[in-house]
Write a protein that holds these residues in place. Structure first.
Motif, PDB file in Angstrom:
ATOM      1  N   TRP A   6     -62.818 -76.690 -14.480  1.00 32.26           N
ATOM      2  CA  TRP A   6     -63.922 -76.902 -13.555  1.00 32.26           C
ATOM      3  C   TRP A   6     -64.701 -75.599 -13.407  1.00 32.26           C
ATOM      4  CZ3 TRP A   6     -65.644 -80.923 -10.171  1.00 32.26           C
ATOM      5  CH2 TRP A   6     -65.077 -82.174 -10.464  1.00 32.26           C
ATOM      6  N   VAL A   7     -65.998 -75.755 -13.206  1.00 34.44           N
ATOM      7  CA  VAL A   7     -66.916 -74.634 -13.051  1.00 34.44           C
ATOM      8  C   VAL A   7     -67.611 -74.771 -11.704  1.00 34.44           C
ATOM      9  CG1 VAL A   7     -69.002 -73.551 -13.959  1.00 34.44           C
ATOM     10  CG2 VAL A   7     -67.279 -74.450 -15.539  1.00 34.44           C
ATOM     11  N   ARG A  96     -73.086 -75.215 -21.540  1.00 36.44           N
ATOM     12  CA  ARG A  96     -72.769 -75.752 -22.881  1.00 36.44           C
ATOM     13  C   ARG A  96     -71.932 -74.743 -23.679  1.00 36.44           C
ATOM     14  NH1 ARG A  96     -74.669 -80.500 -23.942  1.00 36.44           N
ATOM     15  NH2 ARG A  96     -76.447 -81.330 -22.782  1.00 36.44           N
ATOM     16  N   GLU A  97     -72.244 -73.468 -23.529  1.00 38.65           N
ATOM     17  CA  GLU A  97     -71.432 -72.447 -24.195  1.00 38.65           C
ATOM     18  C   GLU A  97     -69.996 -72.474 -23.673  1.00 38.65           C
ATOM     19  OE1 GLU A  97     -72.952 -68.490 -24.255  1.00 38.65           O
ATOM     20  OE2 GLU A  97     -74.951 -69.094 -24.923  1.00 38.65           O
ATOM     21  N   LEU A  98     -69.860 -72.601 -22.341  1.00 36.27           N
ATOM     22  CA  LEU A  98     -68.527 -72.698 -21.751  1.00 36.27           C
ATOM     23  C   LEU A  98     -67.801 -73.944 -22.225  1.00 36.27           C
ATOM     24  CD1 LEU A  98     -68.709 -71.670 -17.974  1.00 36.27           C
ATOM     25  CD2 LEU A  98     -67.226 -70.710 -19.745  1.00 36.27           C
ATOM     26  N   ASP A  99     -68.541 -75.039 -22.315  1.00 35.55           N
ATOM     27  CA  ASP A  99     -67.937 -76.295 -22.748  1.00 35.55           C
ATOM     28  C   ASP A  99     -67.394 -76.165 -24.172  1.00 35.55           C
ATOM     29  OD1 ASP A  99     -67.264 -79.029 -22.317  1.00 35.55           O
ATOM     30  OD2 ASP A  99     -68.995 -79.639 -23.501  1.00 35.55           O
ATOM     31  N   ALA A 100     -68.138 -75.479 -25.019  1.00 35.55           N
ATOM     32  CA  ALA A 100     -67.676 -75.267 -26.390  1.00 35.55           C
ATOM     33  C   ALA A 100     -66.455 -74.353 -26.430  1.00 35.55           C
ATOM     34  CB  ALA A 100     -68.805 -74.678 -27.231  1.00 35.55           C
ATOM     35  N   VAL A 104     -65.633 -78.191 -20.297  1.00 39.12           N
ATOM     36  CA  VAL A 104     -66.009 -78.289 -18.887  1.00 39.12           C
ATOM     37  C   VAL A 104     -65.737 -79.707 -18.392  1.00 39.12           C
ATOM     38  CG1 VAL A 104     -67.921 -78.194 -17.234  1.00 39.12           C
ATOM     39  CG2 VAL A 104     -67.748 -76.462 -19.037  1.00 39.12           C
ATOM     40  N   ALA A 105     -64.763 -79.815 -17.503  1.00 36.74           N
ATOM     41  CA  ALA A 105     -64.396 -81.124 -16.948  1.00 36.74           C
ATOM     42  C   ALA A 105     -65.263 -81.496 -15.768  1.00 36.74           C
ATOM     43  CB  ALA A 105     -62.930 -81.123 -16.529  1.00 36.74           C
ATOM     44  N   GLY A 106     -65.684 -80.497 -15.002  1.00 35.87           N
ATOM     45  CA  GLY A 106     -66.444 -80.798 -13.792  1.00 35.87           C
ATOM     46  C   GLY A 106     -67.168 -79.574 -13.274  1.00 35.87           C
ATOM     47  N   VAL A 107     -68.111 -79.859 -12.371  1.00 35.97           N
ATOM     48  CA  VAL A 107     -68.966 -78.834 -11.796  1.00 35.97           C
ATOM     49  C   VAL A 107     -69.008 -79.034 -10.288  1.00 35.97           C
ATOM     50  CG1 VAL A 107     -71.334 -77.959 -11.691  1.00 35.97           C
ATOM     51  CG2 VAL A 107     -70.400 -78.739 -13.876  1.00 35.97           C
TER      52      VAL A 107
END
Length: 237
Positions: A6-7, A96-100, A104-107
């Motif tokens: 999570w972010v 998107r960079e973090l997701d890669a 990223v499951a959630g914000v």
């Protein structure tokens, strides 16, 4: 639930800090804070004292991702909707960079009443195929403020820009007496109790999610109708 971390969209102010705190209380695996540092004014983001987010992140013990966009030019905007979409682009690119990198499951987001901000964050989360946790959304402002104080949040006012809020509010701690005064100003002038319309901005200097308190040394700037604190030094106690 989507796999990944999570972010927390995080400015260091009370609303984003409360969203983070509630997420941690609910055992969401928040492993990154993301702070956008607008160069000038912004339609989408908290602007003042975002550089102190790094101190807050150190105290909280969660890694911080800092996003450095160009000046949004928000002081001269022909189309506010297009402006909001454009301001979101550097944040979405960072996510998107973090997701890669980690998934990223959630914000988490600290919006209270702003459809303008929330609709864009919701759409961004959908594009990222991430969940959205917005625990302040459409809650009673006084109840939210009372809950923050009851939890042990120490909240300082760092900018004011509304009729009824004078220079004496700069640097003031948002306590029960201040909330009573804000309720009176809400009735008289329409000042939002949580500053949701930009009437004031805040910094959380201590809370149950923080290991160390943020200490400030500052001066104030006041032009007769609005003003800010000017942080000269800041450190963890």
């Amino acid at each position: 639930m989507t796999d990944g971390v999570w972010v927390s969209l995080f400015s260091g102010g009370k609303d984003s800090s409360w969203a983070l705190y509630r997420a941690l209380e609910n055992d969401y695996p928040v492993e990154r804070l993301v702070t956008v540092h607008p160069e000038g004014d912004s339609y989408m983001y908290h602007v003042p004292a975002t550089r102190l987010a790094s101190l807050a992140a150190e105290s909280i013990g969660i890694d911080l991702v800092e996003v450095e966009p160009d000046d949004f030019g928000a002081d001269d905007v022909p189309d506010s909707g297009q402006q909001g979409d454009e301001e979101l682009e550097p944040l979405e690119a960072a996510l998107r960079e973090l997701d890669a990198e980690v998934g990223v499951a959630g914000v988490t987001a600290g919006a209270v009443e702003s459809e303008y901000q929330t609709s864009r964050i919701e759409a961004m989360a959908e594009r990222l195929e991430a969940n959205l946790f917005a625990p302040l959304w459409q809650e009673n402002p006084r109840d939210l403020a009372d809950a923050m104080l009851s939890a042990g949040f120490e909240i300082r006012i760092i900018r004011v820009a509304a009729y009824g809020l004078d220079e004496s509010w700069l640097g003031r701690t948002l306590d029960a007496d201040a909330l009573d005064e804000l309720e009176a100003l809400n009735e008289e002038y329409g000042v939002h109790i949580l500053g949701e319309g930009g009437e004031f901005e805040t910094l959380v200097t201590d809370g149950p999610h923080m290991d160390q308190r943020i200490e400030l040394e500052y001066d104030t700037e006041w032009d007769g109708t609005r003003g800010s604190i000017v942080v000269e030094d800041a450190w963890l106690e």
